[in-house]
Each structure stands twice: as C-alpha cells, then as structure tokens.
Design an enzyme around this catalytic site. Structure first.
Site, PDB file in Angstrom:
ATOM      1  CB  THR A  31      -1.453 -24.163   4.748  1.00  0.00           C
ATOM      2  OG1 THR A  31      -1.054 -25.346   5.429  1.00  0.00           O
ATOM      3  CG2 THR A  31      -2.737 -23.648   5.370  1.00  0.00           C
ATOM      4  CD  GLN A  89      -3.684 -31.221   7.979  1.00  0.00           C
ATOM      5  OE1 GLN A  89      -2.797 -30.632   8.570  1.00  0.00           O
ATOM      6  NE2 GLN A  89      -4.061 -30.905   6.758  1.00  0.00           N
ATOM      7  CG  ASP A  97      -0.554 -30.917  12.019  1.00  0.00           C
ATOM      8  OD1 ASP A  97       0.672 -30.813  11.824  1.00  0.00           O
ATOM      9  OD2 ASP A  97      -1.378 -30.106  11.559  1.00  0.00           O
ATOM     10  N   GLY A 132       1.099 -21.247   6.796  1.00  0.00           N
ATOM     11  CA  GLY A 132       2.413 -21.137   7.409  1.00  0.00           C
ATOM     12  C   GLY A 132       2.690 -22.095   8.533  1.00  0.00           C
TER      13      GLY A 132
END
Length: 695
Positions: free
Chosen positions: A478, A515, A518, A573
């Site tokens: 990121t 992604q 997540d 982060g």
C-alpha cells in the site's frame, strides 16, 4: 481564430486588409506579390490577436530540489537527485520540512512526486496530479500499488468547500460464494486453494478499481487533457528507471512466489534466475503500452477489450510456470470488469477540539476508527503530554501520551472490528457512522481508560448485534500521497495491491492485487455460541473491509461547521494505518509538530488484536516503532524510559520496525505569508515537491 479575432480583423489598416483580400484573389500574374502581401497581412492579424503586454509573471522554479547551491530535477541522474536508488532502510533521519507557495505533492517515491508536481506546475488540478502520480507509482513501486489494485480518495474542492469521498475498492466476482477463499469448491473439493491457501491463487484477486476511481474523480475535477497525464509514466516505462531499495527487497523476498508467474519471472529476474538488484535499469514496454491505451482510449479500455481479457486470462491460470504445480484459478469474468463501478460516497466527518476532520467512509473502516479515536481522546488534555527533546524526528513521545492514544485506539478498533464492513451489503448501526462517532457515546468509551493501567484488550460497545470478527491480514502493498493544487483543491489518496507484490500474478506490465484476502476466510464465527456469520464474509460484488484512512483537517467555524483547509495526511500500513494517521494528527494538532516532525514522529499505537501466541491471549500489543532513532531497543527496550514506562502500566510492547508511509501537507503562515509545508515519511523513499516559497 480566438475570441478576439473579429476585433483583430477590423483593427487592420485599410491597406493591410486590401492586401489580404487581394492575396486571396489568385491572380496568376501577381502570385509572388500577392503571397507576400498575404504573409504580411497574416502577420498583422496575428500581432493584433496578441493580448496587451503585461508584466511577465515571476518564474516558477518549482518541482526541483536544492543541491549544493543548484537546482536538481528529480529523475535527471544529476548529483543530488533523490531518485538515485539507495538500499531499503527502516528509517533515514534528517528529513527537513519543505515549503511551497501555491502547490505541493508528497508521495512515497521521488519519480511519482515529480510526475504530480510537473502536472501542477503546468496548471493541472489536484486530481490531474493524482492520475499522473498513480501512473508512475504502479511502475516504480509495484510492490505497493498499481493499475491492478484499488484505492480510496478524498477530494476537497476549494471553490465549493465540499469534501467528496471516492471508492475504488476491489470487488469479488459474481461467481464467488462465501467459501470462495476457503475451499476450491463448495461441494466437490473442500480443500484450501493452491498454493498454500488463497493469497497466491487466483481466488485472492478482486476486480481492480483504481483506474475507474481516478476516471470518475477526473470527470468531476479534471482540468488538463486526460491523455497528457500519463506521459511521464509512459516515458519512464519505455526509457527505463533504476530499481530502488524497497522494490529490490520486495523482489528478493517474494522470489519463489513471483517465479510461479511467467510474466513476473521475465520482468523481475535475470536470465540466470537471480532477482534484479538495487540500481538495475528496468524498462517495462508492456506497462507503457497499457498506459498508452488508457491515455488514448480512456478508462473503459482497461475494463473492456484486450486489457480486460489479459486480466481475466491471468486470473484463470492453473499451473505455475516455475514447476507446473497447481494454482487454483479465480472466477473473474469479462462481465465482472465491464460492470465494475467506482463510487462517490459521503466522507466520515466530525469535530476535534478546534478542528473539523473528514476521513474515508466504508467499506474502509479506517475513517470511522480514526474519527472515533480522536473523539475519545478529546476527553483528555493531550497537550500536557507532548514529546520531549523535539527535533527533526519529532522528539521522544511521553509515556502518558502513548498510553492514552493506544487505549483510545483499542476502544475504536473493538468497535470497527464488530460493526464495519461494506455498507452496500451490511448497514452500520443506525444506518450511518453517526452512532459510532457520537460525542456522548465516545465520552462514555473514554471513561473506560485508566491513567494507571492498560486495559490490554477492549470490548466493543453496545451498538447492536452485528459481529464481524477481526481482520488479521498483514498488509505491505500500500502507498499514500497528498496533493494541493494552485487553486487550493486537495487530494489525499491511499492506493494498494494488498500484500507486497499483490497476488504475484502479472499481466501487461502490472501486478494484480490479492485484496479479497481482506474478507473473512471462514464465513462463520465459531468463537460465539450460537455460531453466526461474519458480516465481512465474501459475497458476489462485495468489497472487502479496509483500514485505509486518507484524512483532511479544516478549521472549525464558530457554529461547528467546516472552515478553511489546514492539513491533509494518510499512510499505508494495513491494520496499523489507523495508528499511523492518528499519531500524525495528534502530533500536529495537539503537540504543535510541523508537517515533517509529525510525519517522522515515532509510530505507536495498538490494534486491539490478540497476538497469535500464546493461544488465547487476553491482551493486544502496543506498538512502538523500534526503527526510530529516539527509541533504544537494546536490552529488549528496558533501557528506554518510554518502553519501561509503558510496561509499568501493563502494556505488552512490540518493538518491531514499523513501515508507515505518511505523506503530510499542512497550510500555515510563515513570516506573515500563507504557505504550504510538507513532510515525507523517512521510513520510505518519498520526497516533497512544490513551487518556490520566499518568506
């Protein structure tokens, strides 16, 4: 002919006008004479069309950095060029505050910062600059962001005084089930995707959203031609750039995973199979072609046609290039890409002391958690606990300052873990963020904080029965950047491919994200009785919860409404983004640190997530970034007064190096003149650029 042309024609002398008309008559006996007359007439017309001479504007020497008394263009290769690659470092001390008069860019790579600054210097908008920055970031830090990932953006329109949130989060394909990440097939093969789970398989890849998000933001706020915004990215991809430290480390660290993909192997590795190293000149003609297609044909060309087909084909691969081992394919189709929609959303906004704060709305949980943390901290006079020995690096945080911020974050994380997911599928309590950031509710949460002992692990407040479970994904892929343009418009944008190097699947010069990891891997929360389903489980078209928190700060008017722009910040982060953003905001707003000091300040905070070991732990770690020069990690930190003080309050302290990438701009006054000040995170490679400011 311009809008003054009619007036210019009649301003000609009768002789010049007659000569012009004669020259158009085509008399063959006088062609030379007529042509000369025509040339003279046209010259007279052009001269008449010129605006009345005025005092020339002062030269704009922006987008350069001083070096030994001269100016250096970023990317020139000249001595002092910050784009010269250096080994990855946990922290590079000595970053100084940068000043600008009208416009500024802070990004996590020098070449991306230059791309954005050049656009602003040419008169582009903050969104124009964001497009240019992202185009370059996808090339020079593919481990962190790219065309194959997603993003969140906040935009402040200085003319209308409006903040707009833009959601470019990836989505699960239409064929996904709630067990998409857990099993190869719900009925016939209930084993984990290969290799080794969802991360490196096609199942982790969500439909990319960053390009479409930038497109709709450009439709709203773009100024320069779309095609021109990709020029520097295309040039760098075609002519080459030098591999930086973070990219080199990411290639080496992900070597075995990248080598499963033929395109990634060809791009990131030498012919003998060794990773391309720091300082290697790298060209990416495939990326140049992709950018050129988007530049000339628009964002739709990414979601349809050859680029979309290439994405679908790569998600569907079933064998590794390195050894022929199995890779579980994803189920993304051309229809998933063609129907993807980025969304305009309302930001999450509230007041904090004399400020008005706006951050990102769901499906990111970051904005709610940041605003809630600040709302809890508002109960305490943090000004009493500012850092000591304040220097370029932000000074030494106090024990009580770190304690209060960490405890407030534990409470905010507990609520976001339980209640926040993609609100298109799972509504927030009360149908909006209001119940989670309500002032009286947060004051009640603040009363749970002790000044003498850490709570170790917070419980969620009672805002309704919507259990989500905790997202434990560790995210390294990121980045964040902040932009202010000449008109005072602001962009804060956090962009990601999720893990470092995303899913390790590469197509057409860019990496695809991972992604979807997540989402909750198991849709069922077995920790409670009776079992319930996580709201953050996979569903077709759903967006996984995020922690990204691009944030804007304004002065608070007397009536509590939003006033003038003060600050923009954000950070990469993963789950710790909330901590990085909060420490930067508190550093600037409560402790009076400048943009660089607040950015450089020790990273600290707590997530409220129990560590994996020992099993059943009833505490969460308090992070204190051991990479920072103000922290003494010798003797397990026992020689450091901050660490010792936190342990005395019952904190279990993690001294691991933090990998924030905070990019901050603060508007202030210097010598009675308005100025922009910027800070780039010394934990990454970024720089600050803007136009010249003279106090």
């Amino acid at each position: 002919m311009n809008k003054n042309s009619t007036r210019a024609w009649w301003a000609l002398t009768p002789l010049a006008l007659s000569l012009a008309l004669a020259g158009c008559g085509g008399n063959s006996n006088n062609n030379a004479q007529n042509n000369a007359a025509l040339v003279a007439a046209i010259a007279a017309i052009n001269a008449a069309n010129q605006p009345t001479p005025t005092t020339p504007p002062a030269a704009d020497n922006g987008c350069q950095i001083p070096s030994s008394g001269t100016s250096v263009v970023v990317g020139s290769g000249d001595p002092g060029d910050p784009a010269a690659p250096e080994p990855a470092s946990g922290y590079v001390p000595g970053h100084k505050l940068v000043y600008a008069k009208n416009y500024m860019v802070v990004a996590n790579h020098p070449l991306a910062t230059r791309a954005g600054c050049d656009v602003l210097k040419a008169g582009g908008s903050a969104v124009d600059a964001a497009v240019a920055v992202q185009a370059v970031l996808g090339l020079v830090e593919p481990q962190s962001s790219g065309l194959g990932g997603g993003a969140f953006m906040l935009h402040y329109d200085a003319a209308t005084k409006k903040v707009q949130a833009y959601d470019g989060r990836e989505t699960a394909p239409a064929a996904a089930t709630e067990n998409y990440l857990r099993w190869i097939d719900d009925t016939n093969d209930q084993t984990a995707p290969k290799p080794g789970g969802a991360r490196a398989s096609g199942r982790s890849i969500g439909t990319p959203g960053a390009v479409r998000m930038l497109d709709i933001a450009y439709q709203d706020h773009g100024k320069l031609p779309w095609k021109d915004l990709f020029s520097y990215g295309i040039t760098l991809a075609s002519d080459g750039f030098l591999i930086g430290g973070r990219m080199a480390s990411a290639i080496a660290g992900s070597a075995s995973s990248l080598k499963r993909d033929a395109d990634a192997t060809a791009y990131f590795f030498n012919a003998d199979g060794t990773p391309k190293a720091l300082g290697t000149k790298l060209t990416n003609p495939a990326y140049a072609r992709t950018l050129n297609t988007i530049a000339t044909q628009g964002a739709n060309a990414f979601y349809t046609g050859d680029i979309a087909q290439g994405i679908v084909d790569k998600i569907g691969i079933t064998t590794a290039a390195s050894d022929g081992s199995a890779i579980t394919p994803g189920k993304t189709t051309l229809a998933d890409l063609a129907t993807y929609k980025a969304k305009r959303r309302d930001p999450v906004c509230s007041t904090y002391r004399e400020y008005y704060i706006c951050s990102m709305s769901p499906p990111s949980s970051g904005g709610i958690a940041v605003v809630a943390t600040l709302g809890i901290l508002e109960t305490f006079n943090l000004g009493l606990y500012k850092p000591t020995a304040i220097d370029l690096e932000g000074g030494r945080p106090s024990v009580m300052g770190v304690h209060l911020v960490s405890e407030a974050e534990r409470l905010a994380y507990a609520d976001r873990d339980k209640y926040v997911a993609d609100t298109d599928f799972v509504p927030l309590p009360g149908g909006s963020p209001a119940m989670l950031i309500d002032k009286s509710y947060l004051q009640g949460r603040a009363s749970l904080i002790s000044l003498t002992k850490s709570m170790n692990l917070a419980k969620a407040g009672d805002r309704g029965d919507v259990p989500l479970g905790i997202d434990k994904t560790e995210e390294h892929g990121t980045t964040h950047f902040t932009v202010v343009d000449k008109q005072g418009n602001v962009v804060v944008m956090t962009t990601t491919v999720e893990g470092s190097m995303g899913s390790f699947h590469m197509t057409q010069g860019f990496l695809l994200n991972n992604q979807l990891t997540d989402f909750a891997l198991n849709p069922i929360d077995t920790s409670v009785t009776p079992n319930v389903k996580f709201a953050n489980r996979v569903a077709p078209g759903k967006r996984p919860r995020s922690t990204m928190a691009p944030t804007l700060v304004f002065k608070k008017n007397a009536d509590g409404s939003m006033g003038e722009f003060v600050m923009g910040t954000g950070s990469p982060g993963g789950g710790t983004i909330i901590q990085y953003v909060v420490k930067t905001l508190v550093g600037a707003l409560d402790w009076g640190l400048d943009a660089q000091q607040a950015t450089s300040l020790v990273d600290f905070g707590a997530t409220n997530t129990p560590p994996p070991t020992p099993p059943g732990a009833t505490y969460s770690l308090t992070n204190v970034g051991g990479e920072h020069p103000a922290i003494d990690t010798s003797n397990s930190g026992n020689n450091d007064p901050l660490i010792a003080g936190l342990r005395a309050l019952g904190h279990t302290v993690n001294l691991g190096a933090q990998s924030s990438g905070v990019s901050t701009i603060i508007r202030t006054n210097v010598g009675g003149k308005p100025a922009l000040t910027g800070g780039a995170d010394p934990r990454r490679e970024g720089i600050v650029l803007g136009d010249t400011f003279t106090p």
